[in-house]
Motif scaffolding. Structure first.
Motif, PDB file in Angstrom:
ATOM      1  N   ALA A   1    -113.318 -48.354  10.307  1.00  0.00           N
ATOM      2  CA  ALA A   1    -114.432 -49.273  10.545  1.00  0.00           C
ATOM      3  C   ALA A   1    -114.695 -50.174   9.348  1.00  0.00           C
ATOM      4  O   ALA A   1    -115.515 -51.092   9.439  1.00  0.00           O
ATOM      5  CB  ALA A   1    -115.687 -48.478  10.890  1.00  0.00           C
ATOM      6  N   THR A   2    -113.998 -49.914   8.227  1.00  0.00           N
ATOM      7  CA  THR A   2    -114.232 -50.710   7.033  1.00  0.00           C
ATOM      8  C   THR A   2    -113.298 -51.908   7.012  1.00  0.00           C
ATOM      9  O   THR A   2    -112.086 -51.732   7.155  1.00  0.00           O
ATOM     10  CB  THR A   2    -113.964 -49.861   5.775  1.00  0.00           C
ATOM     11  OG1 THR A   2    -114.608 -48.617   5.938  1.00  0.00           O
ATOM     12  CG2 THR A   2    -114.463 -50.571   4.529  1.00  0.00           C
TER      13      THR A   2
ATOM     14  N   ALA B   1    -113.202 -37.671  10.035  1.00  0.00           N
ATOM     15  CA  ALA B   1    -114.401 -38.464   9.740  1.00  0.00           C
ATOM     16  C   ALA B   1    -114.068 -39.562   8.728  1.00  0.00           C
ATOM     17  O   ALA B   1    -114.496 -40.715   8.890  1.00  0.00           O
ATOM     18  CB  ALA B   1    -115.502 -37.563   9.202  1.00  0.00           C
ATOM     19  N   ASP B   2    -113.274 -39.206   7.704  1.00  0.00           N
ATOM     20  CA  ASP B   2    -112.884 -40.210   6.703  1.00  0.00           C
ATOM     21  C   ASP B   2    -112.026 -41.298   7.348  1.00  0.00           C
ATOM     22  O   ASP B   2    -112.144 -42.468   7.028  1.00  0.00           O
ATOM     23  CB  ASP B   2    -112.078 -39.552   5.575  1.00  0.00           C
ATOM     24  CG  ASP B   2    -112.920 -38.562   4.801  1.00  0.00           C
ATOM     25  OD1 ASP B   2    -114.156 -38.714   4.806  1.00  0.00           O
ATOM     26  OD2 ASP B   2    -112.343 -37.636   4.204  1.00  0.00           O
ATOM     27  N   TYR B   3    -111.148 -40.868   8.245  1.00  0.00           N
ATOM     28  CA  TYR B   3    -110.285 -41.832   8.916  1.00  0.00           C
ATOM     29  C   TYR B   3    -111.126 -42.813   9.728  1.00  0.00           C
ATOM     30  O   TYR B   3    -110.907 -44.021   9.690  1.00  0.00           O
ATOM     31  CB  TYR B   3    -109.299 -41.097   9.815  1.00  0.00           C
ATOM     32  CG  TYR B   3    -108.464 -42.010  10.677  1.00  0.00           C
ATOM     33  CD1 TYR B   3    -107.478 -42.814  10.110  1.00  0.00           C
ATOM     34  CD2 TYR B   3    -108.673 -42.087  12.056  1.00  0.00           C
ATOM     35  CE1 TYR B   3    -106.719 -43.655  10.888  1.00  0.00           C
ATOM     36  CE2 TYR B   3    -107.922 -42.930  12.842  1.00  0.00           C
ATOM     37  CZ  TYR B   3    -106.934 -43.717  12.264  1.00  0.00           C
ATOM     38  OH  TYR B   3    -106.183 -44.566  13.044  1.00  0.00           O
ATOM     39  N   GLU B   4    -112.092 -42.289  10.444  1.00  0.00           N
ATOM     40  CA  GLU B   4    -112.907 -43.164  11.278  1.00  0.00           C
ATOM     41  C   GLU B   4    -113.725 -44.128  10.419  1.00  0.00           C
ATOM     42  O   GLU B   4    -113.909 -45.293  10.777  1.00  0.00           O
ATOM     43  CB  GLU B   4    -113.801 -42.331  12.204  1.00  0.00           C
ATOM     44  CG  GLU B   4    -112.989 -41.841  13.399  1.00  0.00           C
ATOM     45  CD  GLU B   4    -113.687 -40.782  14.233  1.00  0.00           C
ATOM     46  OE1 GLU B   4    -114.760 -40.311  13.792  1.00  0.00           O
ATOM     47  OE2 GLU B   4    -113.146 -40.438  15.291  1.00  0.00           O
ATOM     48  N   ARG B   5    -114.184 -43.607   9.286  1.00  0.00           N
ATOM     49  CA  ARG B   5    -114.917 -44.489   8.375  1.00  0.00           C
ATOM     50  C   ARG B   5    -113.976 -45.579   7.843  1.00  0.00           C
ATOM     51  O   ARG B   5    -114.316 -46.748   7.777  1.00  0.00           O
ATOM     52  CB  ARG B   5    -115.502 -43.675   7.219  1.00  0.00           C
ATOM     53  CG  ARG B   5    -116.550 -44.433   6.410  1.00  0.00           C
ATOM     54  CD  ARG B   5    -117.223 -43.527   5.376  1.00  0.00           C
ATOM     55  NE  ARG B   5    -117.560 -42.204   5.903  1.00  0.00           N
ATOM     56  CZ  ARG B   5    -117.108 -41.052   5.389  1.00  0.00           C
ATOM     57  NH1 ARG B   5    -116.292 -41.043   4.361  1.00  0.00           N
ATOM     58  NH2 ARG B   5    -117.462 -39.896   5.929  1.00  0.00           N
ATOM     59  N   TRP B   6    -112.772 -45.167   7.501  1.00  0.00           N
ATOM     60  CA  TRP B   6    -111.793 -46.141   6.985  1.00  0.00           C
ATOM     61  C   TRP B   6    -111.493 -47.210   8.038  1.00  0.00           C
ATOM     62  O   TRP B   6    -111.415 -48.401   7.741  1.00  0.00           O
ATOM     63  CB  TRP B   6    -110.513 -45.420   6.579  1.00  0.00           C
ATOM     64  CG  TRP B   6    -109.432 -46.371   6.150  1.00  0.00           C
ATOM     65  CD1 TRP B   6    -109.246 -46.903   4.915  1.00  0.00           C
ATOM     66  CD2 TRP B   6    -108.420 -46.935   6.993  1.00  0.00           C
ATOM     67  NE1 TRP B   6    -108.181 -47.767   4.931  1.00  0.00           N
ATOM     68  CE2 TRP B   6    -107.652 -47.803   6.196  1.00  0.00           C
ATOM     69  CE3 TRP B   6    -108.092 -46.782   8.345  1.00  0.00           C
ATOM     70  CZ2 TRP B   6    -106.582 -48.521   6.695  1.00  0.00           C
ATOM     71  CZ3 TRP B   6    -107.020 -47.496   8.844  1.00  0.00           C
ATOM     72  CH2 TRP B   6    -106.265 -48.358   8.025  1.00  0.00           C
TER      73      TRP B   6
ATOM     74  N   LYS C   1    -107.430 -53.101  13.222  1.00  0.00           N
ATOM     75  CA  LYS C   1    -107.290 -53.075  11.767  1.00  0.00           C
ATOM     76  C   LYS C   1    -105.809 -53.078  11.374  1.00  0.00           C
ATOM     77  O   LYS C   1    -104.985 -52.393  11.964  1.00  0.00           O
ATOM     78  CB  LYS C   1    -107.981 -51.830  11.198  1.00  0.00           C
ATOM     79  CG  LYS C   1    -107.848 -51.747   9.694  1.00  0.00           C
ATOM     80  CD  LYS C   1    -109.079 -51.222   9.037  1.00  0.00           C
ATOM     81  CE  LYS C   1    -108.872 -51.154   7.528  1.00  0.00           C
ATOM     82  NZ  LYS C   1    -110.108 -50.855   6.816  1.00  0.00           N
TER      83      LYS C   1
ATOM     84  N   HIS D   1    -102.657 -45.327   7.249  1.00  0.00           N
ATOM     85  CA  HIS D   1    -103.746 -44.351   7.230  1.00  0.00           C
ATOM     86  C   HIS D   1    -103.753 -43.608   8.558  1.00  0.00           C
ATOM     87  O   HIS D   1    -103.687 -44.224   9.618  1.00  0.00           O
ATOM     88  CB  HIS D   1    -105.093 -45.055   7.025  1.00  0.00           C
ATOM     89  CG  HIS D   1    -105.310 -45.504   5.610  1.00  0.00           C
ATOM     90  ND1 HIS D   1    -104.646 -46.582   5.068  1.00  0.00           N
ATOM     91  CD2 HIS D   1    -106.109 -45.012   4.629  1.00  0.00           C
ATOM     92  CE1 HIS D   1    -105.030 -46.741   3.801  1.00  0.00           C
ATOM     93  NE2 HIS D   1    -105.920 -45.797   3.510  1.00  0.00           N
TER      94      HIS D   1
END
Lengths: 552, 331
Positions: free
Chosen positions: B206-207, B199-204, B118, B125
């Protein structure tokens, strides 16, 4: 040159009857005092120019947006400010003006060892200045005064070569002045003027000259290499050409850190003279002040890496340079303590030069202490290249060097011109400068620790209040600098006749008439006394003679 | 009244210790810089010429006094030096388990690539509570990566890597500045650091994000790229390793004419002249661009230079791949 000085004749008086003869008498003079006047006028011209650039910068920074200047113009403005102030005002400032005027007078000589070289150095200075000004007129230069590579050598498309040439030529002016001082101080001291009878201004000038002669060639070579890479693409600093960008920084700071001491050491010398004269007693710890100048000159060569803590140099290099930087703080501290101790049991008068001297101590202490902050790598990482650094070096350069320069100009003005200036205005402007200076630069420590990077044309909204405060202070500071120009100029015609020794000070320069005769001393003085040999009861007598209405 | 802070936020593990040292120095400075002016003011008033006070028995030098005001400041500055030195060593020693993120500076933007491929421009981030190591280089002039609220800064140089690390403690958005003057739009080479809970970082991560081309520029509407995050850096690096022909000599079975690169990263390499060199990012980079500079013992100087054939971006991917070989070797 052949005629001996007639009684009452002085170096400012003229035989010249035609304009041509007058021009020749000034522009081809080999009299160190006239050369000092040439320097005084030209250096002050550059100071005003650099100040103008500073004003433009401060006006732009009132708002967070870039509204007055384009980014490009802003970059050219701060580069012009830096180059003019560093190379054409601070470095030559005290040595070329006060040093040229005073070194022969203070050691009992008739002139410098090499009078023609002395005149030549002024022409080199002017030639360098003309190159720098030409560069500014043809669009300026946007590299910052530090000329960091590979930006300066490959990427910048402004007048880098012209500016570098100006600084290069100016460097030779420094070197010739330095050589002249060293030889003069070694060989032309009057009989009896031993090393430990020298005024501390001479010790400071001597230490400064050593730095100048040893360090300036390095910047000359470095700037030449930048020009070679820029003109012919020879890979020296640009990695794309096989060069090393950090090599430039090492070479640059190997000169430019000692250059800081070229600016401030002569200031220390001036302050030692002023404190002694206006306390009416011998300076405290003469030897310690003299040797601390030499210690600074030596250690100043070993600390350049503290400008490069985040540049990519190794951790070990960072630690060594940090350690040495801590050591260089000590001799400066020694001076400050000795000046303070000199005040004890003195008879202090608040004449204009003394106000500058006291202001110098206060501001230099802040500049020096924040230098320790910057010398500690863990803190330096956060504050380097921010306004914290900007504030720090302005406390040393403006608060230190310029306060000393102005103090010195006010102290020796009666000797240089034979007339007194208006003391009331002198005191007022010294106070205005002190207040304006602190208001300009103290907020910059705060905005720097907040993280405001230097050389930013636009900045985040939350820094605005501190920038507005700083710009307001700069306005006051500017007024403070303009007032002395006015009353000093007026004094040339309206000032009271000063007499030979208006401050009742010691030193050979006060034993000749004001202004001094062309050849300084009709008979070579024989020195039998120490420097600052005020009689033991000088302070008592001075205080006993004070009446309401006497000068404060 | 607008927002008007006087002190920066503390948003990394370094911020606290740096600020404690800073305030200690402020305190010590007040003792000198605060008290000394009052002593001077006192002497100025007390010994003003209008004051009838005792001025006899003046002192002009005193060795004990000189030693006092030499030794006490010396002890103090050395104390703060050692304090700052240990903190500095800590700030320059990234933990082994750091998350590695690659940063490229160029006039006048920051380009970031995360290990999973990414990319982002002028933003970074990061997760909180985990050490993050930035491996940074520049495509043109010197820049400097500066996050004031983290108290970290490191110059970013062309032609080599510089390393910086930190561990964020507070979720939030922080200023990112270029601190080394780099030309016309230096003051626009800014951005933000977004610190997220893990958790937010990992979600970010993967987006799929912005449309960012591999050269670092923000491209136009390229529909294919909107969907893709891009290959993970290791994978992209592996493909480069094959397509540039590296694998022909640097064979994984050790039988190639070049050394096997498995386990190379972060090891000590014996050179033909007998000296040892630590195989960090800069060594790997040099060995690709200027292979003749340091020859591993037992091998001939036959590798051609890849100068001009590998972009900074591709170099980062190659590094990520070679590093992954090191990890594979450990297992």
């Amino acid at each position: 040159m052949a005629t001996t000085a007639l009684p009452g004749r002085n170096y400012l008086e003229e035989d010249a009857t035609t304009i041509g003869a007058w021009l020749k008498a000034w522009f081809l003079t080999v009299d160190h005092k006239r050369i000092a006047i040439l320097y005084l006028l030209s250096i002050n011209f550059f100071f005003l120019l650099g100040g103008l650039a500073a004003s433009v910068i401060r006006v732009e920074l009132i708002t967070p947006q870039g509204d007055l200047l384009s980014a490009d113009l802003y970059n050219r403005a701060f580069t012009l400010h830096g180059i003019i102030m560093v190379f054409f005002f601070l470095i030559p400032g005290i040595p070329a003006v006060l040093g040229n005027f005073l070194v022969p007078l203070m050691i009992g000589a008739r002139d410098m060892a090499f009078p023609r070289l002395n005149l030549f150095s002024w022409y080199l200075y002017m030639a360098g200045g003309i190159f720098a000004l030409t560069a500014a007129i043809f669009g300026g230069v946007d590299t910052g005064w530090t000329f960091y590579t590979p930006f300066s050598s490959t990427y910048a498309n402004s007048n880098v070569i012209l500016t570098i040439t100006g600084a290069f030529i100016m460097g030779f002016s420094s070197i010739t002045t330095g050589v002249n001082f060293i030889v003069t101080i070694h060989t032309m001291r009057a009989p009896g003027m031993t090393w430990f009878r020298l005024p501390l201004f001479i010790w400071a000038s001597y230490a400064t000259s050593l730095i100048i002669v040893l360090a300036t060639p390095v910047i000359g070579i470095t700037l030449l290499l930048v020009a070679i890479e820029r003109l012919w693409g020879v890979g020296i600093f640009d990695p794309a050409l096989g060069g090393d960008p950090l090599l430039f920084q090492h070479l640059f700071w190997f000169y430019s850190h000692p250059a800081v001491y070229i600016m401030i050491l002569p200031g220390f010398g001036v302050i030692s003279e002023l404190i002694a004269a206006f306390s009416r007693k011998r300076i405290f710890g003469y030897e310690f002040i003299a040797f601390s100048s030499m210690a600074i000159a030596l250690l100043g060569f070993l600390v350049w890496g503290h400008h490069m803590f985040v540049s990519g140099q190794s951790v070990y290099a960072g630690l060594v340079f940090s350690f040495l930087t801590m050591l260089v703080a000590i001799p400066s501290a020694i001076k400050v303590f000795n000046w303070t101790a000199t005040l004890y049991k003195g008879s202090i008068s608040y004449r204009t030069p003394m106000l500058y001297a006291l202001g110098f101590i206060g501001l230099f202490v802040i500049g020096g202490l924040t230098g320790i902050f910057l010398g500690i790598v863990a803190i330096n990482i956060h504050v380097t290249d921010t306004y914290f650094v900007v504030a720090h070096f302005h406390y040393v350069m403006v608060g230190g060097a310029i306060m000393a320069y102005l103090g010195g100009i006010h102290y020796w003005w009666p000797k240089m011109t034979g007339r007194m200036y208006n003391e009331v205005w002198g005191g007022i402007s010294a106070l205005i400068i002190f207040v304006g200076f602190n208001m300009t630069f103290f907020p910059q420590f705060i905005v720097g620790y907040l993280g405001m990077p230097r050389r930013y044309h636009v900045y985040p909204q939350e820094f605005q209040v501190l920038h507005v405060l700083s710009s307001a202070g700069a306005t006051i500071l500017a007024i403070g600098f303009i007032i002395p120009i006015i009353y000093l100029t007026i004094s040339l015609w309206k000032g009271a006749i000063a007499g030979d020794n208006p401050w009742d000070a010691t030193g050979l320069e006060w034993e000749v008439s004001s202004p001094p005769p062309t050849h300084n001393f009709t008979t070579t003085p024989v020195v039998t006394r120490e420097a600052y040999d005020y009689p033991p009861d000088a302070a008592e007598v001075d205080a006993a003679n004070w009446r309401p209405g006497s000068p404060l | 009244m607008q927002d008007f802070p006087l002190f920066p936020e503390q948003a990394s593990t370094f911020a606290g210790p740096v600020d404690v040292l800073y305030w200690t120095l402020v305190g010590l400075s007040l003792i000198f810089g605060g008290i000394l002016p009052f002593i001077i003011l006192y002497l100025m008033v007390r010994y003003h010429r209008s004051q009838k006070v005792d001025r006899t028995n003046q002192l002009h030098s005193s060795l004990p006094l000189e030693l006092t005001w030499t030794v006490i400041p010396l002890v103090l500055v050395l104390t703060v030096f050692f304090w700052g030195a240990f903190l500095y060593i800590d700030m320059r020693t990234p933990p082994d388990d750091s998350l590695e993120i690659y940063v490229i500076g160029k006039q006048w933007m920051w380009h970031v690539q995360h290990p999973n491929g990414k990319r982002e421009n002028n933003e970074l981030h990061i997760p909180i509570g985990q050490p993050v190591k930035l491996i940074m280089t520049s495509q043109d002039v010197i820049h400097s990566f500066y996050i004031p609220d983290f108290r970290v800064k490191q110059d970013v140089l062309p032609g080599r890597y510089t390393i910086m690390w930190f561990e964020a403690t507070q979720p939030g958005e922080y200023h990112l500045f270029c601190a080394e003057y780099c030309g016309t739009e230096h003051s626009l080479m800014v951005g933000r650091v977004v610190a997220l809970r893990l958790a937010d970082y990992e979600r970010w991560l993967a987006t799929p994000g912005e449309i960012i081309l591999p050269d670092g520029s923000v491209g136009g509407a390229v529909p294919a790229l909107v969907e893709a995050i891009g290959d993970p850096m290791e994978l992209a690096g592996g493909q480069l390793f094959a397509s540039l022909g590296c694998a022909g000599c640097h064979r994984s079975d050790g039988l190639g004419i070049g050394p096997n690169l498995a386990g190379l990263y972060a090891s000590e390499v014996r050179l033909t002249d007998g000296s040892l060199v630590f195989a960090d990012e800069n060594y790997l980079r040099e060995s690709i661009l200027n292979p003749g500079a340091k020859i591993a013992a037992g091998y001939a100087n036959v590798m051609p230079s890849y100068e001009g054939q590998v972009s900074e971006d591709q170099m980062n991917q190659l590094l990520a791949y070679i590093k992954s070989l090191a990890d594979a070797n450990v297992e």
